[in-house]
Write a protein that holds these residues in place. Structure first.
Motif, PDB file in Angstrom:
ATOM      1  N   ILE A 315      16.847  16.210  10.429  1.00  0.00           N
ATOM      2  CA  ILE A 315      15.540  15.956   9.808  1.00  0.00           C
ATOM      3  C   ILE A 315      15.023  17.240   9.143  1.00  0.00           C
ATOM      4  N   ALA A 316      15.199  18.360   9.817  1.00  0.00           N
ATOM      5  CA  ALA A 316      14.760  19.639   9.235  1.00  0.00           C
ATOM      6  C   ALA A 316      15.467  19.898   7.907  1.00  0.00           C
ATOM      7  N   ASP A 317      16.743  19.536   7.828  1.00  0.00           N
ATOM      8  CA  ASP A 317      17.525  19.775   6.604  1.00  0.00           C
ATOM      9  C   ASP A 317      17.242  18.741   5.517  1.00  0.00           C
ATOM     10  N   GLY A 318      16.402  17.746   5.824  1.00  0.00           N
ATOM     11  CA  GLY A 318      16.065  16.731   4.829  1.00  0.00           C
ATOM     12  C   GLY A 318      17.176  15.718   4.613  1.00  0.00           C
ATOM     13  N   GLU A 319      18.118  15.677   5.551  1.00  0.00           N
ATOM     14  CA  GLU A 319      19.261  14.779   5.405  1.00  0.00           C
ATOM     15  C   GLU A 319      18.848  13.342   5.752  1.00  0.00           C
ATOM     16  N   ALA A 320      17.908  13.187   6.695  1.00  0.00           N
ATOM     17  CA  ALA A 320      17.409  11.860   7.082  1.00  0.00           C
ATOM     18  C   ALA A 320      15.937  11.979   7.436  1.00  0.00           C
ATOM     19  N   GLU A 321      15.231  10.841   7.360  1.00  0.00           N
ATOM     20  CA  GLU A 321      13.800  10.826   7.717  1.00  0.00           C
ATOM     21  C   GLU A 321      13.612  10.512   9.197  1.00  0.00           C
ATOM     22  N   ALA A 322      14.565   9.817   9.797  1.00  0.00           N
ATOM     23  CA  ALA A 322      14.487   9.469  11.220  1.00  0.00           C
ATOM     24  C   ALA A 322      15.910   9.303  11.742  1.00  0.00           C
ATOM     25  N   ILE A 323      16.047   9.355  13.065  1.00  0.00           N
ATOM     26  CA  ILE A 323      17.362   9.219  13.704  1.00  0.00           C
ATOM     27  C   ILE A 323      17.266   8.114  14.750  1.00  0.00           C
ATOM     28  N   SER A 324      18.282   7.245  14.786  1.00  0.00           N
ATOM     29  CA  SER A 324      18.256   6.213  15.826  1.00  0.00           C
ATOM     30  C   SER A 324      19.280   6.527  16.911  1.00  0.00           C
ATOM     31  N   PHE A 325      18.900   6.116  18.129  1.00  0.00           N
ATOM     32  CA  PHE A 325      19.702   6.373  19.326  1.00  0.00           C
ATOM     33  C   PHE A 325      20.014   5.040  19.987  1.00  0.00           C
ATOM     34  N   GLY A 326      21.301   4.801  20.248  1.00  0.00           N
ATOM     35  CA  GLY A 326      21.721   3.554  20.857  1.00  0.00           C
ATOM     36  C   GLY A 326      21.977   3.720  22.341  1.00  0.00           C
ATOM     37  N   ARG A 327      23.164   4.236  22.690  1.00  0.00           N
ATOM     38  CA  ARG A 327      23.537   4.352  24.106  1.00  0.00           C
ATOM     39  C   ARG A 327      22.498   5.108  24.934  1.00  0.00           C
ATOM     40  N   PRO A 328      21.899   6.192  24.414  1.00  0.00           N
ATOM     41  CA  PRO A 328      20.889   6.889  25.254  1.00  0.00           C
ATOM     42  C   PRO A 328      19.732   5.976  25.661  1.00  0.00           C
ATOM     43  N   TYR A 329      19.407   4.983  24.816  1.00  0.00           N
ATOM     44  CA  TYR A 329      18.277   4.099  25.140  1.00  0.00           C
ATOM     45  C   TYR A 329      18.619   3.070  26.211  1.00  0.00           C
ATOM     46  N   ILE A 330      19.919   2.869  26.499  1.00  0.00           N
ATOM     47  CA  ILE A 330      20.265   1.938  27.579  1.00  0.00           C
ATOM     48  C   ILE A 330      19.727   2.491  28.907  1.00  0.00           C
ATOM     49  N   SER A 331      19.950   3.767  29.146  1.00  0.00           N
ATOM     50  CA  SER A 331      19.686   4.326  30.483  1.00  0.00           C
ATOM     51  C   SER A 331      18.485   5.269  30.527  1.00  0.00           C
ATOM     52  N   ASN A 332      17.800   5.466  29.398  1.00  0.00           N
ATOM     53  CA  ASN A 332      16.643   6.368  29.365  1.00  0.00           C
ATOM     54  C   ASN A 332      15.456   5.676  28.696  1.00  0.00           C
ATOM     55  N   PRO A 333      14.713   4.851  29.468  1.00  0.00           N
ATOM     56  CA  PRO A 333      13.549   4.198  28.868  1.00  0.00           C
ATOM     57  C   PRO A 333      12.540   5.231  28.362  1.00  0.00           C
ATOM     58  N   ASP A 334      12.558   6.412  28.985  1.00  0.00           N
ATOM     59  CA  ASP A 334      11.641   7.505  28.631  1.00  0.00           C
ATOM     60  C   ASP A 334      12.339   8.540  27.756  1.00  0.00           C
ATOM     61  N   LEU A 335      13.203   8.077  26.833  1.00  0.00           N
ATOM     62  CA  LEU A 335      13.964   9.026  25.998  1.00  0.00           C
ATOM     63  C   LEU A 335      13.039   9.997  25.266  1.00  0.00           C
TER      64      LEU A 335
END
Ligand SMILES: Cc1cc2nc3c(=O)[nH]c(=O)nc-3n(C[C@H](O)[C@H](O)[C@H](O)COP(=O)(O)O)c2cc1C
Length: 368
Positions: A315-335
């Motif tokens: 995001i700092a490099d302006g490559e993307a506006e947001a990042i999505s996380f898949g597997r981390p969200y399975i086990s970390n409701p408080d990601l």
């Protein structure tokens, strides 16, 4: 480590995100066997409502495109009512959620279609196997696996029906209280089957040139636009993925053509699966994010094996506006809190990723 960029607000079209952490769509199969969302799912999504944006698990627009036991649909009123409980729970917890509209095309086993063949642009089977419906003595564990069948090539009426079902699905999703919709054009499902040259060998207006292969996507966008303002519409693509027998003669050209289509439609975002490291999907030899961005000036959500540090840098490099996380969200409701506090992440238990009830779904504890 400072995560100032990841924790800064951003607008994706009309969607106002308080941070750049997006929950990626995750099929978890906790719906009823009739593909109706359950109150347990409302708890699960509400637990994760502090994400900048939640993308729902893939949600079928037509029974013909549904080949996943206990995944959700959005083609009938019972499903709309089920989803309302989920979207209310997310909104009451302060979150935002869009509905990922799905048609599996050739990846539906005939077992889900009373023995009929699934439909696809061309009569070419997907590679590999998938979960079949449960046998009569099913005990809730792993489902039997079966290889994909050779599909029936779609005729004009099949194409018209599929396009219309995306329109109806979008209309139903907005009735169900979603904040927007994401067209699932990734991961080897129906739209992706049209987009890619390996799975689309048609000789009519829907096959051959990249312009023709993107025609079905364009028609789906037009159908969805009838019901959803484009600034609440995104689409998910994976132009370099080779899973399930997918492949393309020129992924760079495909990405740039999709970028032009998204630009013309005025879409809120494009959600690109292009892993920065191999994990769930392979890291591609030649990434196409720059081809997409050259033609699309809207927001890009980037996905694939990110962690907090690589997300912050992207995001700092302006490559993307947001990042999505898949597997981390399975086990970390408080990601979001774990990233913010620098807390280690919990590892998901994949035994319960695609089957089960509350165990391995809503019972992952928060760190604090
Ligand atoms: C259990 C599971 C279910 C998934 N279901 C979907 C889905 O419904 N729709 C979709 O587009 N991608 C789906 N994916 C892919 C993820 O959204 C994501 O692209 C993948 O996990 C890579 O991101 P990650 O490295 O952050 O895990 C799923 C992945 C997993 C592990």
């Amino acid at each position: 480590m400072a995560l100032d960029h990841l924790f800064s607000p951003v607008k994706l079209g009309a969607l106002d995100l308080p941070n750049r952490i997006v929950m990626a769509p995750l099929t978890r199969a906790r719906n009823t066997p009739d593909n109706v969302p359950t109150p347990l799912m409302a708890d699960y999504y509400a637990q994760r409502a502090d994400a900048g944006l939640i993308v729902s698990e893939a949600t079928a627009v037509d029974p013909l495109g549904m080949g996943w036991y206990r995944a959700p649909g959005i083609w009938n009123d019972a499903q709309v009512e089920g989803w309302k409980i989920v979207t209310d729970a997310v909104h009451n917890a302060g979150g935002r959620i869009v509905c990922q509209l799905w048609h599996m095309g050739r990846l539906v086993l005939p077992d889900y279609l009373d023995g009929e063949l699934p439909i696809a642009p061309s009569a070419i089977a997907g590679e590999g196997e998938t979960m079949a419906p449960p046998p009569p003595d099913y005990d809730g564990g792993f489902l039997p696996m079966k290889p994909y069948a050779v599909p029936r090539a779609m005729d004009a009426a099949d194409i018209a029906r599929a396009v219309a079902s995306y329109g109806k699905g979008a209309q139903n999703a907005m009735r169900a209280g979603f904040d927007g919709i994401e067209i699932h054009a990734a991961n080897g499902y129906l739209i992706d089957q049209f987009l890619r040259s390996n799975s689309n060998r048609r000789t009519d207006d829907y096959g051959g040139s990249v312009e023709n292969r993107t025609r079905f996507l364009q028609e789906v966008i037009d159908a969805v636009k009838t019901h959803v303002s484009p600034d609440r519409m995104g689409m998910r693509i994976s132009p370099t993925s080779e899973r399930k027998g997918m492949g393309d003669e020129n992924p760079e050209k495909l990405a740039s053509t999709i970028g032009q289509i998204a630009q013309k439609a005025g879409m809120a975002y494009v959600h690109l699966i292009e892993p920065v490291a191999s994990g769930f999907d392979e890291k591609p030899e030649k990434p196409v994010i720059s081809d997409l961005r050259r033609d699309f000036s809207g927001a890009v959500i980037h996905n694939g094996s990110f962690d907090a540090a690589t997300a912050e840098r992207a995001i700092a490099d302006g490559e993307a506006e947001a990042i999505s996380f898949g597997r981390p969200y399975i086990s970390n409701p408080d990601l979001v809190d774990r990233f913010s506090n620098g807390t280690d992440l919990a590892e998901p238990n994949f035994d319960y990723a695609y089957v089960g009830e509350a165990k391995g779904y809503t019972d992952y504890p928060r760190a604090t």
